[in-house]
Motif scaffolding. Structure first.
Motif, PDB file in Angstrom:
ATOM      1  N   LEU A   1       0.840  -1.182   0.000  1.00  0.00           N
ATOM      2  CA  LEU A   1       0.000   0.000   0.000  1.00  0.00           C
ATOM      3  C   LEU A   1       0.883   1.242   0.000  1.00  0.00           C
ATOM      4  N   HIS A   2       0.440   2.264  -0.704  1.00  0.00           N
ATOM      5  CA  HIS A   2       1.122   3.551  -0.629  1.00  0.00           C
ATOM      6  C   HIS A   2       0.536   4.265   0.592  1.00  0.00           C
ATOM      7  N   ILE A   3       1.174   4.053   1.758  1.00  0.00           N
ATOM      8  CA  ILE A   3       0.575   4.423   3.035  1.00  0.00           C
ATOM      9  C   ILE A   3       0.187   5.896   3.109  1.00  0.00           C
ATOM     10  N   ILE A   4       1.091   6.806   2.703  1.00  0.00           N
ATOM     11  CA  ILE A   4       0.769   8.227   2.866  1.00  0.00           C
ATOM     12  C   ILE A   4      -0.384   8.638   1.951  1.00  0.00           C
ATOM     13  N   SER A   5      -0.547   7.909   0.843  1.00  0.00           N
ATOM     14  CA  SER A   5      -1.698   8.156  -0.029  1.00  0.00           C
ATOM     15  C   SER A   5      -2.949   7.518   0.561  1.00  0.00           C
ATOM     16  N   PHE A   6      -2.800   6.316   1.128  1.00  0.00           N
ATOM     17  CA  PHE A   6      -3.920   5.605   1.741  1.00  0.00           C
ATOM     18  C   PHE A   6      -4.501   6.412   2.905  1.00  0.00           C
ATOM     19  N   ILE A   7      -3.624   7.026   3.674  1.00  0.00           N
ATOM     20  CA  ILE A   7      -4.078   7.848   4.800  1.00  0.00           C
ATOM     21  C   ILE A   7      -4.704   9.151   4.303  1.00  0.00           C
ATOM     22  N   GLY A   8      -4.128   9.701   3.232  1.00  0.00           N
ATOM     23  CA  GLY A   8      -4.638  10.956   2.677  1.00  0.00           C
ATOM     24  C   GLY A   8      -3.682  12.119   2.805  1.00  0.00           C
ATOM     25  N   ILE A   9      -2.476  11.856   3.306  1.00  0.00           N
ATOM     26  CA  ILE A   9      -1.507  12.930   3.528  1.00  0.00           C
ATOM     27  C   ILE A   9      -0.901  13.405   2.211  1.00  0.00           C
ATOM     28  N   GLU A  10      -0.592  12.464   1.317  1.00  0.00           N
ATOM     29  CA  GLU A  10       0.044  12.827   0.049  1.00  0.00           C
ATOM     30  C   GLU A  10      -0.841  13.782  -0.762  1.00  0.00           C
ATOM     31  N   GLN A  11      -2.142  13.537  -0.751  1.00  0.00           N
ATOM     32  CA  GLN A  11      -3.056  14.381  -1.508  1.00  0.00           C
ATOM     33  C   GLN A  11      -3.041  15.821  -0.995  1.00  0.00           C
ATOM     34  N   VAL A  12      -2.995  15.957   0.334  1.00  0.00           N
ATOM     35  CA  VAL A  12      -2.974  17.292   0.934  1.00  0.00           C
ATOM     36  C   VAL A  12      -1.672  18.007   0.598  1.00  0.00           C
ATOM     37  N   ILE A  13      -0.551  17.276   0.650  1.00  0.00           N
ATOM     38  CA  ILE A  13       0.752  17.869   0.301  1.00  0.00           C
ATOM     39  C   ILE A  13       0.734  18.356  -1.143  1.00  0.00           C
ATOM     40  N   LYS A  14       0.218  17.524  -2.048  1.00  0.00           N
ATOM     41  CA  LYS A  14       0.151  17.922  -3.462  1.00  0.00           C
ATOM     42  C   LYS A  14      -0.752  19.139  -3.655  1.00  0.00           C
ATOM     43  N   PHE A  15      -1.815  19.217  -2.870  1.00  0.00           N
ATOM     44  CA  PHE A  15      -2.724  20.360  -2.979  1.00  0.00           C
ATOM     45  C   PHE A  15      -1.984  21.662  -2.667  1.00  0.00           C
ATOM     46  N   PHE A  16      -1.219  21.661  -1.581  1.00  0.00           N
ATOM     47  CA  PHE A  16      -0.494  22.878  -1.188  1.00  0.00           C
ATOM     48  C   PHE A  16       0.688  23.164  -2.121  1.00  0.00           C
ATOM     49  N   GLU A  17       1.184  22.104  -2.793  1.00  0.00           N
ATOM     50  CA  GLU A  17       2.249  22.315  -3.768  1.00  0.00           C
ATOM     51  C   GLU A  17       1.699  22.775  -5.123  1.00  0.00           C
ATOM     52  N   GLY A  18       0.392  22.669  -5.281  1.00  0.00           N
ATOM     53  CA  GLY A  18      -0.234  23.046  -6.542  1.00  0.00           C
ATOM     54  C   GLY A  18      -0.113  22.007  -7.629  1.00  0.00           C
ATOM     55  N   THR A  19       0.173  20.741  -7.246  1.00  0.00           N
ATOM     56  CA  THR A  19       0.362  19.678  -8.242  1.00  0.00           C
ATOM     57  C   THR A  19      -0.752  18.635  -8.193  1.00  0.00           C
ATOM     58  N   TYR A  20      -1.794  18.905  -7.414  1.00  0.00           N
ATOM     59  CA  TYR A  20      -2.848  17.902  -7.262  1.00  0.00           C
ATOM     60  C   TYR A  20      -3.753  17.878  -8.485  1.00  0.00           C
ATOM     61  N   ASN A  21      -4.103  16.665  -8.926  1.00  0.00           N
ATOM     62  CA  ASN A  21      -4.996  16.469 -10.065  1.00  0.00           C
ATOM     63  C   ASN A  21      -6.347  15.999  -9.547  1.00  0.00           C
ATOM     64  N   LYS A  22      -7.369  16.829  -9.673  1.00  0.00           N
ATOM     65  CA  LYS A  22      -8.677  16.498  -9.106  1.00  0.00           C
ATOM     66  C   LYS A  22      -9.307  15.274  -9.770  1.00  0.00           C
ATOM     67  N   ASP A  23      -8.831  14.890 -10.971  1.00  0.00           N
ATOM     68  CA  ASP A  23      -9.369  13.711 -11.642  1.00  0.00           C
ATOM     69  C   ASP A  23      -9.054  12.427 -10.867  1.00  0.00           C
ATOM     70  N   GLU A  24      -8.041  12.492  -9.985  1.00  0.00           N
ATOM     71  CA  GLU A  24      -7.738  11.347  -9.125  1.00  0.00           C
ATOM     72  C   GLU A  24      -8.703  11.279  -7.948  1.00  0.00           C
ATOM     73  N   MET A  25      -9.532  12.337  -7.820  1.00  0.00           N
ATOM     74  CA  MET A  25     -10.440  12.481  -6.684  1.00  0.00           C
ATOM     75  C   MET A  25      -9.641  12.425  -5.383  1.00  0.00           C
TER      76      MET A  25
END
Length: 209
Positions: free
Chosen positions: A99-123
Motif C-alpha cells: 500500500l502507498h501508506i501516505i496516499s492511503f491515509i490521505g496525507i500525500e493528496q494534501v501535500i500535493k494540494f499545497f504544492e499546486g500539483t494535485y490532479n482532481k481527476d484522481e479524486m
C-alpha cells in the motif's frame, strides 16, 4: 433475553456504520463532491479516515458489551494459538508494504494540494491495480490477514464473537462494492483477476486426476 437485545443492538449499530462507510467511499459520492469542491477533494481521504476511526471508536465504546464467556483455551493451547496470530500480523505488515501508506491515509493528496500539483481527476486517491505479492493469494489481503489475526484468540466472550462476525461481514460486503468500483476503473483486466484469485480467502484449486 438481555443478551439477545445486546446482540441486536451491536448488529444494527455496525450495519449503520458499515453502510455509511461504504456509501461515503463510493465513486458516485466522490464524483459528486469533486464537481462541487474541485481540487479541495484532495482533503477528502484524510477527513474520511479521521471520521471513520472516530466513528468506529464511538461504535466500539457505546454498544453493549455482553461478557458471556464463550471460549477460554487452557494452557498450553492459549500459547499455541498465538503462533498463527503472529503469522497473521506478519501477513498484515507484508500486505501493508504494497500500500502507498501516505496516499492511503490521505496525507500525500494534501501535500500535493499545497504544492499546486494535485490532479482532481484522481479524486481523493490514485487507484492502482495490484496483482503481485499478497494480491496473488487474495484480492483483499488486508482483510484476509485482519480476519485471521482477530480469529486466533485464546479468549472470546459474546461481545467479541458478535463484533468479529460483524467485521467479517463488513469486509465481505464492503469488498463487493469496492470491486464494482475496480471493475468500472479497470474493466476486463480486473474481471480476469477475479477469476484467478479468491475474494478474501485463497482459492483452493482441486485438479482432477
Amino acid at each position: 433475553m438481555s443478551y439477545v437485545y445486546d446482540v441486536l443492538i451491536i448488529i444494527i449499530a455496525f450495519a449503520i456504520f458499515g453502510y455509511l462507510h461504504s456509501f461515503l467511499a463510493s465513486l458516485k459520492v466522490k464524483r459528486r463532491l469533486t464537481e462541487v469542491a474541485g481540487n479541495y477533494i484532495a482533503f477528502y481521504r484524510l477527513i474520511y479516515n479521521i471520521i471513520s476511526l472516530f466513528s468506529f471508536y464511538m461504535l466500539y465504546e457505546f454498544v453493549p458489551h455482553p461478557r458471556l464467556s464463550l471460549i477460554d483455551l487452557p494452557y498450553p493451547f492459549d500459547l499455541i494459538i498465538l503462533l498463527p496470530q503472529i503469522l497473521s500480523l506478519i501477513g498484515l505488515f507484508w500486505a501493508g508494504k504494497y500500500l502507498h501508506i501516505i496516499s492511503f491515509i490521505g496525507i500525500e493528496q494534501v501535500i500535493k494540494f499545497f504544492e499546486g500539483t494535485y490532479n482532481k481527476d484522481e479524486m481523493d486517491e490514485k487507484i492502482e491495480l495490484r496483482v503481485d505479492g499478497p494480491y496473488k493469494i487474495s484480492r483483499h489481503p488486508i482483510y484476509l490477514f485482519s480476519i485471521l489475526f482477530l480469529l486466533f484468540r485464546p479468549e472470546m466472550d459474546l461481545f467479541y464473537v458478535v463484533f468479529l462476525l460483524c467485521i467479517i461481514s463488513y469486509f465481505y460486503i464492503g469488498s463487493i462494492y469496492e470491486e464494482k468500483k475496480l471493475i468500472e476503473l479497470f474493466g476486463d483486466e480486473y474481471i480476469s483477476y477475479q477469476q484467478r484469485v479468491g475474494r478474501i480467502f485463497p482459492k483452493l484449486n482441486f485438479k482432477k486426476a
